[in-house]
Motif scaffolding. Structure first.
Motif: not given
Ligand code: MSK
Length: 634
Positions: A493-510
């Motif tokens: 739930m880290d708003p800065v780091q956690a998005k790095e672990y997502c697929g490209a689509g979810l990362k973009r939404v985050c």
């Protein structure tokens, strides 16, 4: 494979726990890890649901040699009755929490211990319930709504008011299946009546009532608990906090709140921040006061005040084992009786507060809405005065801590996502931007991950493993309860780091919405928020809930409440994946009804999937989401 470098691993969490278990050994404390060994292997009859002890002719245990109980009930009736009783226990518990909240709402007044913090929400629900709001004093309205809400528990006629929030398609399924919940207490009583000796043994009838009792919880008691907690304590908005055992502070007075009902913890938080109390703590040699939480009480105060989360269900003994816990203050549910003897091995005060949860070896300070302020003040004072009794040689706070952004109520989710698409957001907003992300394939779907820890699963490994798998596959995770705390502890739930672990689509939404990919929606009763979100998605898209690429999952569940939850999530049309067997494998008929293609699936368009191989469970969830997408042609 992604590099999960910034997350806290299960191994790191286990190493921290092991260091605490060394202290346990030093002081001769008993821990759940040892008790699991003592209890293993478990009773095979209990595990398969084939033991009946509802009358004193038995207990009867079903075997090949004795296929029926003394009354003649077969294995399907016995397993079905056990499943229904389990559900009734959960529905009663969750709903009674909701009832307490309604009683607290009745005590609100201007300047009092409890006040109306979200009057707009109160008015919105009042209008929904057809209650006149014009020109009414907000507290008169609160009391009127409290009385109406309390009648939902025992009204002689009609069904639950909140059912109208469901899409019409869902409401029709419930009506056709005969599972629309009536008064909440009636559904629990009916379940207990049906399972009494000499009543129902027909599997289909027992499973139908299990869904109905579950629905009385999800769309009744739990929903009231959530909605009116928001009215009194504020509807959660995104807020930053920290999670894991390292949130406890060595130089401060540590108060840990544990349980479920926010009425108590709200007051503790208030007084722990009182300058007079902080000064008192300093006069006792501490640098300040730290309140942190365990289980769902923790989720409640994290969501509204950013109070750090020390851990989840199987961490409750860890907070005492730090030797730095001045008081563990509990309300109701999920509290180990073990905390009594354990706290005696340390200086920790174990304080129980509810007549519902009386536990040996605790100090009981009865908490009530009328005396809440004085009770909370007395508890905070007691903790402060206990600071001097610490044994410094026993203090060990493992250095594990992650940042987490929490507080994603439905209102907050709609606001952040709708806010990305539209600058003007109306009163409630719309889920359309979220739907667009899903239909365009930027997000493949969503998983609602809920539930407890259970020693049958390596603690938190299923939650964290499955969440990582979903994120990599562009599936957004919404979560509550101890599953949410697992995510927060790991750093998902880290708003800065956690998005790095997502697929490209979810990362973009985050990135666009400024959200973590795992959204903390609150406590166990707050699974009702997920129901509302699913209903809104369905209404905004015109697609039945059961066809949306959304699934539910409880990979480490353990409580009766979790079975009630499972039943209302399935009954709402959401396929639900379990990583722990619900004591039904002894009956092919009950298994078929719950997990087959022609049982509950025929009534509510969803079913259970049970798989104790967590990796395989994850694969099945992704397959289910992709199959739903294919069926929709998206
Ligand atoms: S606290 S019911 S262990 S989620 Fe709600 Fe955690 Fe399960 Fe209790």
């Amino acid at each position: 494979m992604k590099d999960w470098a910034f997350t806290t691993t299960i191994e790191e969490m286990e190493a921290a726990t092991n260091s605490l278990l060394e202290t346990a050994q030093k002081v001769g404390a008993d821990t759940w890890q040892q008790r699991v060994k003592n209890q293993t292997p478990h009773c095979g009859f209990g595990e398969s649901g084939t033991c009946c002890r509802i009358c004193s002719m038995g207990p009867c245990r079903i075997t090949k040699k004795s296929p029926r109980g003394i009354c003649g009930c077969d294995v399907h009736g016995i397993v079905g009755r056990n499943f229904l009783m389990f559900t009734a226990g959960g529905a009663a518990t969750h709903s009674d929490h909701g009832r307490e909240i309604m009683h607290t709402l009745y005590q609100t007044h201007e300047g009092g211990n409890y006040q109306v913090k979200d009057p707009e929400k109160l008015i919105r629900i009042a209008k929904e319930w057809g209650v006149e709001t014009e020109g009414k004093d907000i507290y008169d309205l609160a009391h009127e709504m409290a009385e109406i809400g309390l009648l939902e528990y025992g009204k002689p006629f009609g069904t639950q008011r909140f059912l109208k929030r469901a899409p019409e398609h869902t409401q029709k399924l419930w009506a056709d299946a005969g599972i629309e919940p009536r008064a909440i207490d009636r559904e629990v009583s009916t379940a207990m009546h049906m399972t009494h000796m000499g009543c129902s043994s027909l599997p289909e009838a027992l499973v139908r009532q299990a869904l109905r009792a579950g629905l009385s919880d999800g769309w009744g008691g739990s929903m009231m608990g959530t909605e009116f907690s928001d009215v009194m304590f504020g509807t959660p908005k995104p807020i930053d906090t920290t999670a894991n055992i390292g949130v406890m502070e060595k130089d401060n007075v540590n108060i840990v709140v544990h349980g479920h009902d926010p009425s108590l913890s709200e007051m503790i938080v208030y007084y722990a921040n009182d300058p007079e109390m902080i000064a008192y703590a300093k006069s006792m040699g501490a640098k300040g006061i730290t309140v942190s939480g365990v289980c769902c009480t923790s989720n409640e105060v994290a969501m509204r005040h950013g109070i750090p989360m020390a851990g989840n269900y199987l961490n409750q003994e860890n907070v005492v084992l730090t030797g730095a816990c001045e008081a563990i203050v509990v309300d109701v549910q999920c509290i180990f009786p073990a905390l009594g003897p354990l706290s005696k091995c340390f200086h920790t005060k174990f304080i129980t507060t509810s007549p519902i949860a009386r536990i040996p070896d605790s100090e009981f300070i009865q908490f009530s809405a009328k005396t809440a302020g004085d009770n909370a003040k007395a508890i905070v004072k007691m903790a402060i005065e206990n600071f001097k009794n610490r044994k410094p040689e026993l203090v060990n706070i493992p250095n594990l801590k992650q940042n987490a952004r929490v507080g994603y109520s439905v209102e907050a989710i709609v606001k952040v996502l709708d806010g990305v698409a539209n600058s003007q957001v109306d009163e409630f907003g719309t889920t359309k931007p979220l739907l667009e992300c899903v239909t365009s394939g930027v997000l493949r779907g969503a998983v609602a991950m809920v539930g407890c820890n259970n020693p049958k699963v390596r603690p938190d490994s299923a939650h964290i493993g499955l969440m990582k798998k979903m994120l990599e596959n562009d599936i957004i995770v919404i979560t509550t309860g101890c599953a949410a705390q697992a995510a927060a502890k790991a750093g998902l739930m880290d708003p800065v780091q956690a998005k790095e672990y997502c697929g490209a689509g979810l990362k973009r939404v985050c990135e666009l919405a400024g959200i973590p990919p795992v959204l903390h929606m609150g406590s166990c009763v707050d699974i009702s928020r997920m129901l509302i979100l699913a209903a809104e998605l369905s209404k905004d898209s015109g697609i039945p809930i059961s066809q949306l690429p959304v699934v539910g999952c409880a990979p480490e569940w353990m409580s009766e409440k979790a079975v009630s939850i499972g039943n209302y999530v399935v009954a709402t049309g959401i396929e639900t994946f379990l990583g722990v067997d619900p004591y039904v494998k002894g009956s092919t008929e009950i298994c078929e009804l719950l997990t087959g293609e022609h049982g509950v699936k025929d009534w509510v368009e969803a079913k259970y999937v049970v798989d104790t191989d967590i990796d395989s469970l994850g694969d099945k969830m992704i397959e289910c989401i992709e199959a739903k997408r294919a069926a929709l042609g998206i």
